[in-house]
Every structure is written in structure tokens, then in C-alpha cells.
Enzyme design. Structure first.
Site, short mmCIF file in Angstrom:
data_model
loop_
_atom_site.label_atom_id
_atom_site.label_comp_id
_atom_site.label_asym_id
_atom_site.label_seq_id
_atom_site.Cartn_x
_atom_site.Cartn_y
_atom_site.Cartn_z
N CYS A 91 -4.65 12.82 12.94
CA CYS A 91 -5.26 11.51 12.80
C CYS A 91 -5.03 10.73 14.06
O CYS A 91 -4.36 11.20 14.98
CB CYS A 91 -4.73 10.77 11.58
SG CYS A 91 -3.12 10.11 11.86
N LYS A 118 0.84 -1.22 0.00
CA LYS A 118 0.00 0.00 0.00
C LYS A 118 0.86 1.25 0.00
O LYS A 118 0.63 2.17 -0.78
CB LYS A 118 -0.91 0.01 1.24
CG LYS A 118 -1.53 1.36 1.54
CD LYS A 118 -2.44 1.33 2.75
CE LYS A 118 -1.77 1.51 4.08
NZ LYS A 118 -1.43 2.89 4.47
N ASN A 119 1.86 1.29 0.89
CA ASN A 119 2.61 2.53 1.06
C ASN A 119 3.64 2.76 -0.05
O ASN A 119 4.27 3.81 -0.11
CB ASN A 119 3.26 2.59 2.45
CG ASN A 119 2.19 2.79 3.52
OD1 ASN A 119 1.06 3.16 3.22
ND2 ASN A 119 2.55 2.52 4.77
N ARG A 140 -8.49 -0.20 4.98
CA ARG A 140 -7.53 0.72 4.33
C ARG A 140 -6.23 0.00 3.99
O ARG A 140 -5.53 0.40 3.06
CB ARG A 140 -7.21 1.89 5.26
CG ARG A 140 -8.36 2.82 5.49
CD ARG A 140 -7.93 3.97 6.35
NE ARG A 140 -6.86 4.73 5.69
CZ ARG A 140 -6.33 5.83 6.18
NH1 ARG A 140 -6.76 6.31 7.32
NH2 ARG A 140 -5.37 6.46 5.53
N ARG A 163 1.01 14.62 13.28
CA ARG A 163 1.55 14.46 11.94
C ARG A 163 1.58 15.76 11.12
O ARG A 163 0.86 15.90 10.13
CB ARG A 163 0.80 13.36 11.19
CG ARG A 163 0.86 12.05 11.91
CD ARG A 163 0.06 10.98 11.24
NE ARG A 163 0.76 10.35 10.15
CZ ARG A 163 0.22 9.48 9.32
NH1 ARG A 163 -1.04 9.16 9.45
NH2 ARG A 163 0.91 8.93 8.36
N ASP A 213 4.70 0.63 11.95
CA ASP A 213 3.42 0.03 11.53
C ASP A 213 3.25 -1.39 12.06
O ASP A 213 2.13 -1.92 12.06
CB ASP A 213 3.30 0.04 10.00
CG ASP A 213 3.13 1.45 9.46
OD1 ASP A 213 2.88 2.37 10.26
OD2 ASP A 213 3.25 1.63 8.23
#
Ligand code: EPZ
Length: 415
Positions: free
Chosen positions: A116, A22-23, A394, A121, A302
Site C-alpha cells: 500500500c 477506527k483502528n 477511510r 507491510r 499516524d
């Protein structure tokens, strides 16, 4: 609202197919703004965040054709310099369009991404870096207006090796005049994958340690296959470990999973690396350990929440120090409700291992904390109902099906 119904206590075993990262996918899609020629991406995961970035690009004037794991982003028509506020507020990675739009159009207007669940951030490193390249920046009413007659290569030293700021600046620098040097850059595998795509598009980029040098280039069409998702692979391997089973993540890069493999070995999990696969086997007792998250090649933030879930059932005292995000402990309260013993002091969680976790009705607070709760539920006595799946969706494609294939009793229900 959907919920996962997870009956704990099943031993897991089998092989897991890992999607593209994803990233890596999100910045790769944004890089298509740098050229009018088509960019073809393969192994693109089918995730909500990817749909959000593709929607953002479509709204900016790009043509997007998605066919299962492939995406073609093309379109030589005029680009809009104004990003859709909805998608930037929904997903921080949309902010990456700022520099590429500035480099293409000489101006751009993008909303500031909101705070978030995992911390405030800020985007100061993105903005100061763009200023160093010659941009004028005007922040007002939650929006950033940037403009520049021309962007000139320069030396930028990042105060912290931010993944997003590095990606923003590398992309922008490909269209700036002269050479840009980014010192203290992030070198996460996903950043290096973006560098690989930009090189395929014609950019001249050298990476030496934490320094990235970008020379001015004319960018053109390219085709690129994304790297495997080390966060998905790591989460699935941790699922097998917490369920005292064994599993192989296929088609991954074992080096990119190295910090996780080291930590798993310290806990007493057997880890075997074989070319393009990693196998874990957790038949023996689990013992506590200490981890500290850090930019790559440190332990990835993560994987902190899913690893902490494993530590809740490892004997003795464990410590998890979080150095990247201030609020990564959103998993603590729901895990405590399941019987875990966790105390948080500042940026460190101290975990005293318990023999059993208890099933509960809980909510996923964010993507990786959600993954941690799925793992805890796999090990808990009884049946857990887990809501908040919009967060988990997500980052994890077909999570339910993949865990079912490993033997988990997990179902997705619409309530
Ligand atoms: C990327 O976020 C990832 N997201 C995150 O993945 C990941 O947790 C993070 O990198 C760290 O590895 C994507 O790639 C889309 P950062 P990013 O800029 O780029 C501070 C997931 O679960 N900072 O490296 O936003 C910031 O507040 C996610 O998939 C500034 O102070 O991360 C944070 O404390 C969530 N000023 C730290 O740096 C800035 O201008 C690291 O952030 C930028 C960042």
C-alpha cells in the site's frame, strides 16, 4: 469525483466531538467471529473502512445490523472459511479474520493483503505466530491457506511490536488450548481496547508491559463501547494549531494523546488536559522541533504527516524520523508544491519552516497524508482544491462539517 475546496487563513475556534476509534473498531468487529453469540459495539465510526470489514463479516456468514453508532454482529449459522479477496485487497485489516476463522473452523483461506501507499507491510509476523500456535501455512498465488487440527498455547516473541500481528494472535489464542504468551507485543490503546472487549467476552488476558498472556476461554456475547479516536482528535487539534486558533477535543483520553501533547508544547502550542478533554491554543509563534515515531507509547506514526504539516510553518529547522513505516512521506511532494521546504533522506524528513504556504490543486495520496494536506490548506494563502477524498473518507467521519463548525471555510464539491 468529489473535492474539498478550502480557503486558507481562517482562525479556528470551538469544540470538537470525537468519534470512536477506527483502528479499534476494525479488530473489534473481527472478534465477533470468535463466538456464535451476539457482539454489540457502540461508538462505531461511520467510515468506509468499517463498512468494508462489516461487509467481509457478512460474506463470511455473520449477520450485521448497523444503527448509527451501534453495530450488532450475530449469527450462529455456518461460517465460511474463505475471505472475500476484494475486501482483503482493499483493506489490510481484513486479514485479521485469518486467525479467528482458523480457530473456529480448523482452516481458513485469505488473500495476502497487497502493498500500500505507506510501505510494503508484510504479514510474516502474523503467519509465524500462527505457526507457533500449531497452524500449517501454505502461501501460493497470493493466497494464504492455514489449517490446524488443534491450536495449542505457546510463547511467541514478536520481532517488532506489530499492532495487527498482536491483534491477530491475541484473538486466535483465546480459542487455543492452554496459555499463550506474546512477548514484545504492541500495546497501542486500540490493542488494549480489543483486550477489553475479549475480556468482556470471557477471555482471560493479562497485560504486563509488552507481554500479553492469554488463557483458553469459552467466549460469549458481550457489549462494548469503543475508545475515542486519538488520530481524529490529534488531527483536529493540529488543524486548530496550524490555523493559529484554539480548540477542545471532547470525550477523549488525554493520556492516549500524551505524545502529541508533548510535541505540541515543544512547538509553542499551549495544551491543557482536563479529565476527558484536551484544549490547544496556538496564538504565539511556532518553533520547529524533532519527533521520532515509535510504537506506543512513542509518537504515533499516524500523526506524523499532520504534525509535519504543522512543522512546515514553524520557524527554524525541524526533523521527523519515521521508524514504523518506510514510506510515510507521501505528503512531501504536494506540500512542497504548496511552498513547504522539506528534504527527505532515508527515513528522516528535514523541514525548514516558511512564513506562508500557497494554495494549490492537489491530491490526497493516502489517509494520513490526506489529512496533512487538509491542514496545510487551512493555513495557506488562497483556495486549495484537494482531490483523492476516498482516502480521507477511510479515516475521518464528517471532516468537512467538523472543520466548518470550528470556523473553517471548507466545502465538499462533486465535480
Ligand atoms: C496498524 O496497522 C494501523 N491499522 C495503522 O493505521 C497504524 O499506522 C499501524 O498499526 C502502526 O501503528 C489498523 O489498526 C487497522 P503494524 P498494522 O503491523 O497493524 C511491519 C491508519 O492510518 N510488519 O504495527 O498494519 C510493517 O510493515 C493506519 O489508520 C512486518 O514487518 O501495523 C510496519 O513497518 C494505516 N510484518 C510495521 O511492522 C508483519 O507481519 C508496523 O506495522 C506485520 C507488520
Amino acid at each position: 469525483m468529489d473535492a474539498l475546496i478550502i480557503e486558507g487563513g481562517q482562525r479556528l475556534s470551538g469544540r470538537i466531538a470525537i468519534e470512536g476509534a477506527k483502528n479499534a473498531a476494525l479488530p473489534a468487529c473481527v472478534a465477533a467471529l470468535l463466538t456464535d453469540e451476539p457482539i454489540i459495539l457502540r461508538r462505531v465510526p461511520q467510515l468506509r473502512d468499517v463498512s468494508t470489514i462489516l461487509y467481509t463479516l457478512g460474506a463470511l456468514g455473520k449477520r450485521v445490523v448497523r444503527n448509527e453508532g451501534s453495530v450488532v454482529i450475530s449469527g450462529d449459522g455456518p461460517l465460511s472459511g474463505e475471505a472475500n479477496p476484494y475486501s482483503v485487497r482493499k483493506m489490510r485489516a481484513s486479514f485479521l479474520v485469518l486467525g479467528p476463522l482458523l480457530a473456529r473452523l480448523g482452516r481458513a483461506r485469505v488473500p495476502l493483503p497487497g502493498g500500500c501507499a505507506i510501505g510494503a507491510r508484510p504479514v510474516d509476523l502474523h503467519l509465524r505466530g500462527l505457526e507457533t500456535l500449531g497452524a500449517r501455512i501454505d502461501e501460493h498465488d497470493g493466497v494464504v491457506d492455514v489449517s490446524a487440527d488443534r491450536l495449542r498455547g505457546a510463547r511467541i516473541e514478536l520481532a517488532f511490536p506489530s499492532v495487527g500481528a498482536t491483534e491477530q494472535l491475541v484473538m486466535t489464542a483465546t480459542l487455543a488450548e492452554g496459555v499463550t504468551e506474546i512477548a514484545n507485543a504492541a500495546v497501542e490503546p486500540e490493542v488494549l481496547d480489543l483486550v477489553k472487549l475479549l475480556r468482556a467476552m470471557g477471555a482471560e488476558i493479562a497485560v504486563e508491559g509488552r507481554t500479553i498472556r492469554v488463557a483458553t476461554s469459552r467466549l460469549h456475547a458481550a457489549e462494548h463501547t469503543l475508545i475515542p479516536d486519538r488520530m481524529e482528535a490529534g488531527t483536529m487539534l493540529l488543524a486548530a494549531a496550524i490555523a493559529r486558533g484554539e480548540a477542545t477535543a471532547d470525550d477523549v483520553d488525554p493520556d492516549d494523546l500524551g505524545p502529541l501533547s508533548d510535541a505540541l508544547r515543544r512547538v509553542g502550542v499551549d495544551v491543557q488536559e482536563d479529565g476527558r478533554s484536551v484544549t490547544v491554543s496556538a496564538s504565539g509563534p511556532l518553533r520547529g522541533t524533532t519527533i521520532e515515531t515509535a510504537p506506543h507509547p512513542g509518537f504515533p506514526t499516524d500523526l506524523h504527516p499532520p504534525f509535519a504539516a504543522l512543522l512546515t510553518v514553524a520557524s527554524g529547522t525541524s526533523r521527523v524520523a519515521e521508524t514504523v513505516f518506510e514510506s510515510r512521506f507521501t505528503y512531501v511532494d504536494p506540500l512542497r508544491a504548496m511552498g513547504a521546504q522539506i528534504a527527505v533522506d532515508g527515513r528522516t524528513a528535514t523541514i525548514n519552516g516558511v512564513d506562508r504556504l500557497r494554495a494549490r490543486t492537489i491530491e490526497a495520496p493516502d489517509i494520513r497524508a490526506g489529512a496533512a494536506l487538509v491542514l496545510a490548506a487551512l493555513a495557506a494563502d488562497g483556495t486549495t482544491t484537494l482531490g483523492g477524498l476516498e482516502h480521507i473518507d477511510r479515516g475521518y467521519e464528517r471532516l468537512t462539517e467538523k472543520l466548518q463548525l470550528l470556523g473553517a471555510k471548507i466545502e465538499r464539491q462533486s465535480t
